[in-house]
Design an enzyme around this catalytic site. Structure first.
Site, PDB file in Angstrom:
ATOM      1  N   ASP A  15      20.035  14.658 -15.945  1.00 25.96           N
ATOM      2  CA  ASP A  15      19.847  15.817 -14.825  1.00 25.96           C
ATOM      3  C   ASP A  15      20.336  17.270 -15.128  1.00 25.96           C
ATOM      4  OD1 ASP A  15      18.790  13.862 -13.680  1.00 25.96           O
ATOM      5  OD2 ASP A  15      20.291  13.466 -12.095  1.00 25.96           O
ATOM      6  N   LYS A  30      12.850  11.663 -10.911  1.00 33.49           N
ATOM      7  CA  LYS A  30      13.610  11.474 -11.884  1.00 33.49           C
ATOM      8  C   LYS A  30      12.645  11.096 -13.163  1.00 33.49           C
ATOM      9  CE  LYS A  30      17.743  10.291 -13.979  1.00 33.49           C
ATOM     10  NZ  LYS A  30      19.003  10.932 -13.684  1.00 33.49           N
ATOM     11  N   CYS A  85      -0.688   1.560   7.412  1.00 32.02           N
ATOM     12  CA  CYS A  85       0.177   0.698   8.210  1.00 32.02           C
ATOM     13  C   CYS A  85       0.293   1.294   9.681  1.00 32.02           C
ATOM     14  CB  CYS A  85       1.230   0.401   7.335  1.00 32.02           C
ATOM     15  SG  CYS A  85       1.871  -1.145   7.969  1.00 32.02           S
ATOM     16  N   TYR A  86       1.714   1.688   9.642  1.00 34.91           N
ATOM     17  CA  TYR A  86       2.091   2.301  11.108  1.00 34.91           C
ATOM     18  C   TYR A  86       1.225   3.561  11.171  1.00 34.91           C
ATOM     19  CZ  TYR A  86       4.801   4.352  14.854  1.00 34.91           C
ATOM     20  OH  TYR A  86       5.299   4.836  16.059  1.00 34.91           O
ATOM     21  N   GLY A 146       5.738   2.595   9.101  1.00 28.31           N
ATOM     22  CA  GLY A 146       7.237   2.526   9.660  1.00 28.31           C
ATOM     23  C   GLY A 146       7.480   1.337  10.315  1.00 28.31           C
ATOM     24  N   GLU A 176       0.252   2.226  -1.789  1.00 25.21           N
ATOM     25  CA  GLU A 176       1.340   2.899  -2.737  1.00 25.21           C
ATOM     26  C   GLU A 176       2.303   1.895  -3.486  1.00 25.21           C
ATOM     27  OE1 GLU A 176       1.511   2.684   0.599  1.00 25.21           O
ATOM     28  OE2 GLU A 176       3.455   2.579   1.514  1.00 25.21           O
ATOM     29  N   HIS A 194      -0.749  -1.392   2.097  1.00 27.97           N
ATOM     30  CA  HIS A 194      -0.101  -0.142   1.580  1.00 27.97           C
ATOM     31  C   HIS A 194      -0.486  -0.173   0.221  1.00 27.97           C
ATOM     32  CE1 HIS A 194       3.453   0.191   4.381  1.00 27.97           C
ATOM     33  NE2 HIS A 194       3.251  -1.062   4.711  1.00 27.97           N
TER      34      HIS A 194
END
Ligand code: XMP
Length: 521
Positions: free
Chosen positions: A234, A377, A89-90, A62, A178, A176
């Site tokens: 979609d 997606k 992180c945060y 964050g 990710e 991070h």
């Protein structure tokens, strides 16, 4: 927490969002490891967390500093739930703060690439090299370790770059894992999920289909469902999934708005009616749309007209059949996440804004079924493949709702549309044959309302210009113009000028976004 359309797997991860731009990536990376993960605002109640019953919790990054006034804080009770926790992180600073360690603004900040040395004795860094490249994005650092914790990694600027309390299964990392730039980030997440939390990978699109079909059948009973099918990914996957669950009790209305690509309507009819035996209602409303668009040059006005006419045609066709028990929509997960970073936790869920009151009048239960609401997606594409839809559809490039109306610059006439359709068709043939189609975010032709002089044979010509727009992008927020080989560009321009009557010039758009947009209107 979203209202689920499926029964969730027993083992799942809850991600508390503290406002990082990367929060959505955490969920995607965890799901790629076949573990279901869901994002919720950081201030969700403990009751809701208990009800969700996560096997593990992740605290996202964050933009704040934990000692800022008004900084988003984690509920202390979170740490006594007995669930494994990973703070990123945060999220790491929140762990440190909760267990009474100390954080300070770092003198030399570490943004971007950094090299980390992880302890081989920590399960989190199992199988990683002594030095790994990671991605940092925070100005603070941990200066005093909380009691009961051990340092498990450090960098040049941060001695305490990862910590753990093995007994309580509480972990924190300053980098991070990710993001793509953390080279072995996925391995760190894998270690956390499988080795530390003992989760088994059970989330797959195959299991999603079973669970989804079962819950659609349960919800719909012997009722009927109405769906607007556009031919895009979609709505097509939504149709295929619902068709598998309830067959002919799904009524899909496909409106030809007169601004589709060449033969697009035929492809949709062939695919869904002939091959899939979908209960498809096809309406050719081209004349109505083009009539309303006549003389309209303002792109926003074009968009409004197309939206309004669509509702009117869709309603008219649906009414012919009668009323329906449910409405279906192809809403995806990114549309329903209550993101702290973009909207703030108290904002209403976006998908609710998509309800058209007139259409809802046709729906007896007043309920909307959104079977893709839990999916990203990429997952929808995998689902589409598993449901038997062709690559050509599942991996197709985005196509705007207002279609060719915003690619004929200025007044949209049948003649101009015809020219654009032919040019666009040639462009796509060449791009697909050359193997570039799937490498590009979008490539398309644009009709420019300018005439330029040319010479064909002995004669001078005064004809139209086609612009080719090709871009690479990851999310359409930013885009680069695509560099294409000279011989391919030469072939495209040669074929368009020779084969499309009314075109004597082709230009290639070399503008990036920003400051230009992807579309011309
Ligand atoms: P721009 O032109 O804003 O486009 O850079 C970003 C992405 O959005 C698509 N786009 C639209 N999609 N209705 C849509 O459904 C629209 O009115 C619309 N306008 C732009 C565009 O194709 C690109 O993928």
């Amino acid at each position: 927490m979203i209202g689920h359309t499926i029964s969730l797997p027993d083992e799942k991860v809850l991600i508390l969002d503290f406002g990082s731009q990367y929060t959505m990536l955490i969920a995607r990376k965890i799901r790629e490891l076949h573990v279901y993960a869901e994002i919720v605002p950081f201030d969700i109640s403990m009751k809701e967390i208990r009800e969700f019953n996560p096997s593990a919790i992740v605290l996202s990054g964050g933009p704040s500093s934990v000692y800022d006034t008004g900084a988003p804080m984690a509920d202390r009770e979170l740490f006594s739930l007995g669930k494994p926790i990973l703070g990123i992180c945060y999220g790491l600073y929140l762990v440190v703060e909760a267990f009474r360690g100390k954080i300070e603004g770092a003198r030399s900040r570490e943004y971007g690439r950094a090299v980390i040395e992880g302890s081989p004795s920590s399960l989190l860094f199992k199988g990683l090299k002594k030095k790994e490249i990671v991605w940092m994005s925070h100005g603070d650092k941990v200066v005093s370790l909380p009691a009961g914790f051990k340092v498990t990694a450090s960098t040049e600027n941060a001695e305490i770059a990862a910590i753990e309390n093995k007994t309580q299964k509480i972990y924190g990392v300053q980098f991070h894992p990710e993001v793509h730039h953390t080279k072995n980030g996925k391995k760190v997440l894998k270690n956390y999920l499988f080795d530390i939390c003992g989760i088994r990978p059970s989330w797959s699109m195959k299991s999603f289909i079973d669970s989804s079909v079962e819950s659609i059948r349960k919800d719909v009973g012997d009722g009927t469902v109405l769906l607007g099918l556009s031919g895009g990914v979609d709505s097509s996957v939504t149709a295929a999934l619902l068709h598998r669950a309830i067959g002919k009790r799904l009524y899909s209305v496909f409106v030809n708005n007169g601004v589709l690509r060449k033969d697009e309507h035929l492809k949709v009819i062939e695919r869904f009616k002939k091959h899939m035996s979908l209960n498809l209602i096809y309406v050719d409303a081209s004349r109505q749309f083009l009539g309303k668009l006549k003389g309209v040059e303002n792109p926003e006005k074009k968009r409004r007209i197309i939206g309004r006419e669509f509702i009117s045609v869709f309603m008219k066709e649906a009414k012919k059949i009668g009323r329906f028990d449910f409405l279906a929509q192809g809403t995806l997960y990114p549309d329903v996440i209550e993101s702290v970073s973009t909207k703030g936790p108290s904002d209403t869920i976006k998908s609710h804004h998509n309800r058209v009151p007139e259409v809802m009048k046709l729906i007896k239960s007043g309920k909307v079924i959104e079977p893709l609401k839990e999916l990203f997606k990429d997952e929808v594409r995998v689902l589409g493949k598993l449901l038997g839809l062709p690559d050509e559809l599942v991996y197709r490039q985005p196509f705007p709702g207002p279609g060719l109306a915003i690619r004929v610059i200025g007044d949209v006439t049948e003649k101009r549309l015809e020219i654009l359709r032919e040019a666009d068709d040639i462009l796509l043939q060449e791009i697909k044959n050359s193997g570039h189609y799937y490498k590009l975010w979008q490539i398309f032709a644009v009709f420019l309302p300018v005439k330029s002089v040319g010479v064909m044979g002995d004669k001078r010509t005064y004809e139209n210009v086609i612009a080719v727009r090709g871009v690479t992008s990851v999310d359409a927020m930013t885009a680069d113009w695509a560099y294409l080989p000279e011989d391919l560009l030469r072939r495209i321009s040669g074929r368009i000028i020779n084969e499309v009557k009314g075109v004597n010039r082709v230009v290639y758009d070399i503008s990036s976004k920003p400051p230009s947009t992807i579309e011309w209107e």
